[in-house]
Design an enzyme around this catalytic site. Structure first.
Site, PDB file in Angstrom:
ATOM      1  N   GLU A 122       0.847  -1.181   0.000  1.00 16.99           N
ATOM      2  CA  GLU A 122       0.000   0.000   0.000  1.00 16.99           C
ATOM      3  C   GLU A 122       0.895   1.249   0.000  1.00 16.99           C
ATOM      4  O   GLU A 122       1.875   1.272   0.737  1.00 16.99           O
ATOM      5  CB  GLU A 122      -0.901   0.049   1.233  1.00 16.99           C
ATOM      6  CG  GLU A 122      -1.914   1.168   1.135  1.00 16.99           C
ATOM      7  CD  GLU A 122      -2.869   1.262   2.337  1.00 16.99           C
ATOM      8  OE1 GLU A 122      -2.667   0.551   3.333  1.00 16.99           O
ATOM      9  OE2 GLU A 122      -3.799   2.064   2.237  1.00 16.99           O
ATOM     10  N   ALA A 263       1.774   0.114  10.884  1.00 15.58           N
ATOM     11  CA  ALA A 263       1.472  -1.282  10.597  1.00 15.58           C
ATOM     12  C   ALA A 263       0.658  -1.361   9.317  1.00 15.58           C
ATOM     13  O   ALA A 263       0.184  -0.346   8.814  1.00 15.58           O
ATOM     14  CB  ALA A 263       0.679  -1.893  11.744  1.00 15.58           C
ATOM     15  N   GLU A 265      -2.369  -3.756   7.136  1.00 13.44           N
ATOM     16  CA  GLU A 265      -3.447  -4.723   7.316  1.00 13.44           C
ATOM     17  C   GLU A 265      -3.529  -5.830   6.273  1.00 13.44           C
ATOM     18  O   GLU A 265      -4.613  -6.386   6.063  1.00 13.44           O
ATOM     19  CB  GLU A 265      -4.776  -3.963   7.324  1.00 13.44           C
ATOM     20  CG  GLU A 265      -5.209  -3.370   5.959  1.00 13.44           C
ATOM     21  CD  GLU A 265      -4.867  -1.893   5.755  1.00 13.44           C
ATOM     22  OE1 GLU A 265      -3.930  -1.423   6.414  1.00 13.44           O
ATOM     23  OE2 GLU A 265      -5.519  -1.233   4.931  1.00 13.44           O
ATOM     24  N   ASN A 266      -2.435  -6.210   5.637  1.00  9.79           N
ATOM     25  CA  ASN A 266      -2.460  -7.262   4.618  1.00  9.79           C
ATOM     26  C   ASN A 266      -3.333  -8.441   5.048  1.00  9.79           C
ATOM     27  O   ASN A 266      -3.245  -8.916   6.169  1.00  9.79           O
ATOM     28  CB  ASN A 266      -1.053  -7.783   4.359  1.00  9.79           C
ATOM     29  CG  ASN A 266      -0.041  -6.667   4.255  1.00  9.79           C
ATOM     30  OD1 ASN A 266      -0.161  -5.814   3.415  1.00  9.79           O
ATOM     31  ND2 ASN A 266       0.927  -6.654   5.167  1.00  9.79           N
ATOM     32  N   HIS A 298      -6.653  -1.565  15.238  1.00 13.62           N
ATOM     33  CA  HIS A 298      -6.850  -0.864  13.963  1.00 13.62           C
ATOM     34  C   HIS A 298      -6.652  -1.826  12.784  1.00 13.62           C
ATOM     35  O   HIS A 298      -7.505  -1.928  11.914  1.00 13.62           O
ATOM     36  CB  HIS A 298      -5.880   0.318  13.879  1.00 13.62           C
ATOM     37  CG  HIS A 298      -5.969   1.104  12.609  1.00 13.62           C
ATOM     38  ND1 HIS A 298      -6.700   2.264  12.513  1.00 13.62           N
ATOM     39  CD2 HIS A 298      -5.439   0.890  11.376  1.00 13.62           C
ATOM     40  CE1 HIS A 298      -6.612   2.730  11.280  1.00 13.62           C
ATOM     41  NE2 HIS A 298      -5.837   1.914  10.569  1.00 13.62           N
ATOM     42  N   GLU A 299      -5.529  -2.515  12.788  1.00 14.13           N
ATOM     43  CA  GLU A 299      -5.245  -3.410  11.652  1.00 14.13           C
ATOM     44  C   GLU A 299      -6.249  -4.559  11.619  1.00 14.13           C
ATOM     45  O   GLU A 299      -6.697  -4.976  10.557  1.00 14.13           O
ATOM     46  CB  GLU A 299      -3.809  -3.944  11.708  1.00 14.13           C
ATOM     47  CG  GLU A 299      -2.718  -2.878  11.811  1.00 14.13           C
ATOM     48  CD  GLU A 299      -2.858  -1.728  10.829  1.00 14.13           C
ATOM     49  OE1 GLU A 299      -3.385  -1.939   9.719  1.00 14.13           O
ATOM     50  OE2 GLU A 299      -2.450  -0.604  11.180  1.00 14.13           O
ATOM     51  N   HIS A 302      -9.495  -3.482  10.087  1.00 16.13           N
ATOM     52  CA  HIS A 302      -9.428  -3.339   8.630  1.00 16.13           C
ATOM     53  C   HIS A 302      -9.910  -4.597   7.905  1.00 16.13           C
ATOM     54  O   HIS A 302     -10.276  -4.532   6.732  1.00 16.13           O
ATOM     55  CB  HIS A 302      -7.986  -3.054   8.185  1.00 16.13           C
ATOM     56  CG  HIS A 302      -7.647  -1.598   8.062  1.00 16.13           C
ATOM     57  ND1 HIS A 302      -8.484  -0.674   7.480  1.00 16.13           N
ATOM     58  CD2 HIS A 302      -6.526  -0.907   8.420  1.00 16.13           C
ATOM     59  CE1 HIS A 302      -7.894   0.526   7.486  1.00 16.13           C
ATOM     60  NE2 HIS A 302      -6.707   0.410   8.057  1.00 16.13           N
ATOM     61  N   GLU A 321      -9.873   4.322   6.082  1.00 18.56           N
ATOM     62  CA  GLU A 321      -9.055   4.808   7.198  1.00 18.56           C
ATOM     63  C   GLU A 321      -9.861   5.616   8.210  1.00 18.56           C
ATOM     64  O   GLU A 321      -9.732   5.405   9.421  1.00 18.56           O
ATOM     65  CB  GLU A 321      -7.847   5.599   6.693  1.00 18.56           C
ATOM     66  CG  GLU A 321      -6.849   4.779   5.868  1.00 18.56           C
ATOM     67  CD  GLU A 321      -6.307   3.555   6.611  1.00 18.56           C
ATOM     68  OE1 GLU A 321      -6.476   3.459   7.844  1.00 18.56           O
ATOM     69  OE2 GLU A 321      -5.724   2.684   5.936  1.00 18.56           O
TER      70      GLU A 321
HETATM   71  N1  TRP Z   1      -3.046   1.082   5.752  1.00 18.55           N
HETATM   72  C1  TRP Z   1      -2.107   1.236   6.809  1.00 18.55           C
HETATM   73  C2  TRP Z   1      -2.893   1.507   8.090  1.00 18.55           C
HETATM   74  O1  TRP Z   1      -3.661   2.421   8.152  1.00 18.55           O
HETATM   75  C3  TRP Z   1      -1.161   2.344   6.663  1.00 18.55           C
HETATM   76  C4  TRP Z   1      -0.223   2.342   5.528  1.00 18.55           C
HETATM   77  C5  TRP Z   1      -0.362   2.923   4.335  1.00 18.55           C
HETATM   78  C6  TRP Z   1       1.101   1.913   5.563  1.00 18.55           C
HETATM   79  N2  TRP Z   1       0.802   2.876   3.607  1.00 18.55           N
HETATM   80  C7  TRP Z   1       1.700   2.272   4.361  1.00 18.55           C
HETATM   81  C8  TRP Z   1       1.824   1.261   6.511  1.00 18.55           C
HETATM   82  C9  TRP Z   1       3.053   2.017   4.117  1.00 18.55           C
HETATM   83  C10 TRP Z   1       3.147   1.006   6.263  1.00 18.55           C
HETATM   84  C11 TRP Z   1       3.749   1.386   5.085  1.00 18.55           C
HETATM   85  O2  TRP Z   1      -2.783   0.841   9.045  1.00 18.55           O
HETATM   86 ZN    ZN Z   2      -5.526   1.986   8.586  1.00 20.80          ZN
END
Ligand code: TRP
Ligand code: ZN
Length: 869
Positions: A122, A263, A265-266, A298-299, A302, A321
């Protein structure tokens, strides 16, 4: 500026993808500088057209392209794309290529750091792994085979379920994963390395058993339990509060030291910055424990808000988000003190989001134009986004909100959707017109609510009028009226709340949707004091001409704890802002009068310790800064210190009694203890500042006896604030004890960076040469350089310009290594709008220097080009 101007992407230009990919087979052969990636996609043409297939890709060495088993010849490559001319509507595309994880210092795509391979996709990192349709509205199932050396990489992880594995003759082994849920490529993850593994189970509400696996660096097993416990709490909470259950049979979390953010959320395989996983009493503070619980949640949240229902395009980022931050905030409030949580959330908005809105980077929670998507993981999209969801929660009530959420999942599970789709579900489930409310998604800026009132003693009528005002932001001149829920109550002079309306209701929620709305109250015996914006019911600034006396009354008498805290903060703020330019005598009087108002608070037994500590904490420099249109940095800093010191001295006896009020227990992260430590360490700060005679002894004692990091850092923070020589000695001892522990050392780097001393730059330069410091690790860089920029007011804003220059020099280097982090740290430098002309020029000069850098990243280009006049 010296670069080729990067392209701007616009929300309005969204088009459906020309092709879809619904299944992907990936095979990785992990080799340090020459990792082989085979990506086989099932591609179908989307609609009837004869456009070519254009894939995204960056820094990939292409080996071959095959279509339905035959090598293709008809393709063209650029730096960022691969275009394949094809007239078939459904086909199998096989792309083989080579990438270099070892030399990937951006920590985006696939990278090798500290002996482990790790991915971060991401927002647009998958294109650094293979040529692909790297956009969130292309959803596919993934089968992933990973091949690597067995000794160094015993764990080979990816999304979904492990389906097969085997050994190879050359010391290598392989594992195959299969993820049955369709996902966009930004949720793909791969991790390979050697870890310690902490295992547990969770039984869902429907009775399914989920395997929980937490992977940490070797030797760190003892620091993983809190994260695992937090995960189980989050899983349970999402079931009871939202009715949402986990879907796969396994949930994995990996903690790594090299990570750009908190972090990720994969699907089924979260990757975490180790800072948000590892904790034990000796090395982590109460705040760390809190953050770990929040980020783990949070993760996890998601999985539904983000993964099961994802974003159609990146302009919709707040869809996942904002909503997920709102969910994690509600969770945290339920796990500990709701009021303290709310105060923390509001501080983030006032210190950082208001600053963003007032800067050249202002944008609505759903931006319209983006150059580098990584620049839009912002406090606006996340935290203001959460405030917008919270307003929906307030306007629709919890029941209505949950009905909307239910409809949202029913309609959109498995799809990539928009913020409008979300609001539509809320609207339909509640039969409520949200068309004006939707403007919160498209309008940037901090609304101002001007409140005026009149009282007529003869008719006994009280009138209160609310006006919404919107000022132009950098990127958006025209503003419209919003729907702003304003919760308030009225206090009489005996500090009692008036009944408003015909019930015994004492709080009203006004839905302000016009420019001005006025309310009338009858039979009011005397002019009441309004207690405004209970619970921070909207992300706005309120302007009411309170006297200090009236604020004192709200602080003591409001039925809303948030409003009480807020009134106290305004008391302090007013005092600070009015000090400069007064005579010494006037200053002393004004300070004394302000402080006297807090006497009932410091003596009070009817509020929690945690709230008391919050009320007795001065507004931060950053919050004070945002209250002004133009800021005299030195005067503000000076005035804040002056009040701080006076508060320390006036209440010296109280601080001492608060400091010694509690019996020490062995450390546990448990709310009563957390509150006590918070109060005690605040008291210690004040005692140090008040020059309490035997304070060095107190400090030394606490430092030597501490069985936990909160108390150790409490001492260092106090000694630093008091500018004691002891600070240097304790810092030395601290370093000797913790030099091998990077997460602890970050706290030490940050303390150094935040010290108010004239040789601060020399100090930081020496620390940059510390054996544990490396520009390649974002946590180190944030601790040392980030802390200096964001928090060392005197050093960064030194009127001789050396602070700005130092930061600029560093960012020019960091640009090469990790553009994403460089663009985060430049934030204070682009926020020059409110400072004096001399500093503005000095800051702009440094921005121009950075702008002239050869090979300037898109990340820095976007911020610099916007902020230079
Ligand atoms: N989606 C992640 C979250 O909100 C955040 C995120 C976006 C991220 N880009 C990233 C985390 C790059 C690490 C590296 O938790
Ligand atoms: Zn997030």
């Amino acid at each position: 500026m010296s670069t080729i101007i990067p392209a701007v992407k616009k929300r309005a230009d969204y088009r459906q993808p020309d092709f879809l990919i619904d299944h992907v087979d990936l095979e990785f052969t992990l080799i340090e500088t020459t990792t082989k990636v085979i990506c086989i996609s099932k591609v179908t043409r989307n609609g009837s057209h004869n456009k070519p297939l254009i894939l995204d890709g960056e820094g990939i060495q292409l080996s071959s392209v095959c279509i339905n088993g035959t090598e293709a010849a008809d393709y063209q490559q650029t730096d960022t794309s691969l275009t394949i001319d094809i007239d078939t509507d459904t086909f199998e595309l096989r792309i083989e290529s080579i990438i270099n994880p070892k030399d990937n210092s951006s920590l985006e795509g696939l990278y090798l750091q500290a002996g482990a391979y790790c991915t971060q996709c991401e927002a647009e990192g998958f294109r650094k792994i293979t040529y692909f349709l790297d956009r969130p509205d292309v959803l596919a199932t993934y089968d992933v085979k990973i091949i690597a050396d067995k000794v160094n990489f015993p764990f080979l992880l990816s999304n979904g379920n492990k389906v097969d594995s085997g050994d190879l003759s050359d010391g290598k082994h392989w594992i195959k994963w299969s993820d049955p849920f369709k996902k966009p490529c930004y949720l793909f993850a791969l991790v390979a390395g050697d870890f310690d593994l902490l295992e547990d189970k969770f039984v869902t509400q429907s009775g399914r058993t989920i395997a929980l696996e937490l992977f940490v660096d070797k030797g760190m097993l003892g620091r993983g339990q809190h994260a695992l416990d937090s995960l189980k709490k989050a899983m349970k909470w999402d079931e009871t509060e939202f009715g949402l259950e986990y879907d796969l049979d396994i949930y994995m979390i990996v903690a790594v030291d090299f990570f750009n953010m908190g972090a990720m959320e994969n699907k089924g395989l979260n990757v975490f910055n180790s800072k948000f996983v590892l904790a034990d009493a000796q090395t982590a503070t109460d705040e760390d424990y809190f953050n770990i619980e929040a980020v783990i949640a949070h993760e996890y949240f998601h999985n539904w808000t983000g993964n099961r229902v994802t974003c159609r395009d990146w302009f919709q980022l707040s869809l996942k988000e904002g909503l997920t931050v709102f969910r994690d905030q509600q969770f945290s409030a339920d796990m500990s003190s709701p009021i303290v949580n709310r105060i923390q959330n509001v501080k983030v908005i006032r210190e950082r989001q208001f600053a963003e809105d007032a800067s050249a980077m202002s944008h609505p929670i759903r931006p319209d134009e983006v150059i580098e998507m990584n620049n839009f993981y912002t406090v606006t999209v996340y935290d203001k986004g959460s405030e917008v969801i919270r307003m929906l929660f307030t306007l629709l009530s919890k029941t209505g909100f949950l009905a909307g959420i239910k409809l949202y999942f029913k309609r959109f599970d498995g799809q990539a959707v928009t913020c409008d789709d979300f609001v539509q579900a809320m609207e339909d489930a509640n039969d409520k017109d949200l068309s004006q409310f939707r403007r919160w998604y498209s309008q940037s800026g901090t609304p101002q609510i001007v409140v005026t009132d009149t009282y007529d003693a003869i008719s006994k009528i009280y009138r209160i009028a609310f006006e919404q005002k919107h000022i132009a932001t950098f990127e958006q001149k025209e503003k419209q009226n919003l729907v702003i829920p304003i919760q308030f109550s009225l206090l009489n002079d005996k500090l009692e709340s008036l009944n408003l309306g015909d019930t015994d209701q004492q709080q009203l929620t006004l839905e302000l949707n016009e420019t001005q709305q006025c309310l009338e109250f009858y039979n009011v015996e005397s002019k009441p004091i309004p207690s405004l914006l209970h619970g921070f019911s909207a992300p706005v600034k309120v302007d009411y001409p309170y006297t200090q006396q009236q604020l004192g009354n709200v602080m003591l008498g409001s039925p809303d704890e948030f409003a009480r805290w807020d009134a106290g903060q305004q008391l302090f703020s007013n005092c600070i802002h009015n000090l400069a330019g007064k005579t010494e005598l006037q200053q002393t009087t004004s300070i004394a009068e302000t402080i006297a108002m807090f006497e009932p608070i410091i003596e009070s037994k009817d509020i929690s310790l945690a709230l008391k500590a919050e009320i007795l904490t001065l507004p931060s420099f950053e919050t004070l800064f945002q209250q002004l249109d133009t800021v005299n940095i030195d005067a503000l800093n000076q005035s804040r210190k002056q009040l701080f010191k006076a508060l320390a001295q006036t209440f010296q006896a109280n601080w001492l009694s608060h400091y010694s009020a509690f019996e020490k227990q062995p450390y546990a992260y448990q709310s009563q203890q957390v509150e006590q430590r918070k109060m005690q360490n605040l008291a210690l700060k004040y005692l140090t500042l008040s020059a309490q005679p035997d304070v060095e002894q107190l400090l030394t004692q606490q430092f030597n006896n501490a069985d936990n990091m909160t108390d150790s850092l409490g001492v260092l923070g106090a000694a630093q604030l008091g500018d004691l020589d002891l600070f240097e000695r304790l810092m030395l001892a601290f370093e000797q004890k913790w030099h091998a522990d990077p997460l602890v050392l970050d706290k030490w780097f940050a303390l150094h960076a935040n010290t108010d001393r004239s040789d601060i730059l020399a100090r930081i330069s020496i620390l940059m040469g510390h054996s544990r410091f490396t520009i390649n690790n974002p946590n180190r860089v944030r601790a040392l350089i980030g802390t200096f920029c964001f928090f060392n007011v005197a050093g960064f804003h030194n009127i001789d310009g050396t602070g700005y220059k130092f930061v600029a020099d560093y960012l020019i280097k960091l640009n090469e290594v990790n553009p994403q982090i460089a663009a985060r740290i430049i934030t204070p430098l682009i926020q020059w709008q409110k400072v004096d002309k001399t500093r503005q020029q000095l800051m702009q000069l440094q921005l121009m220097r950075i702008g002239d850098t050869k090979g300037l990243s898109k990340d820095l280009f976007e911020k610099i080009s916007k902020s230079l006049p």
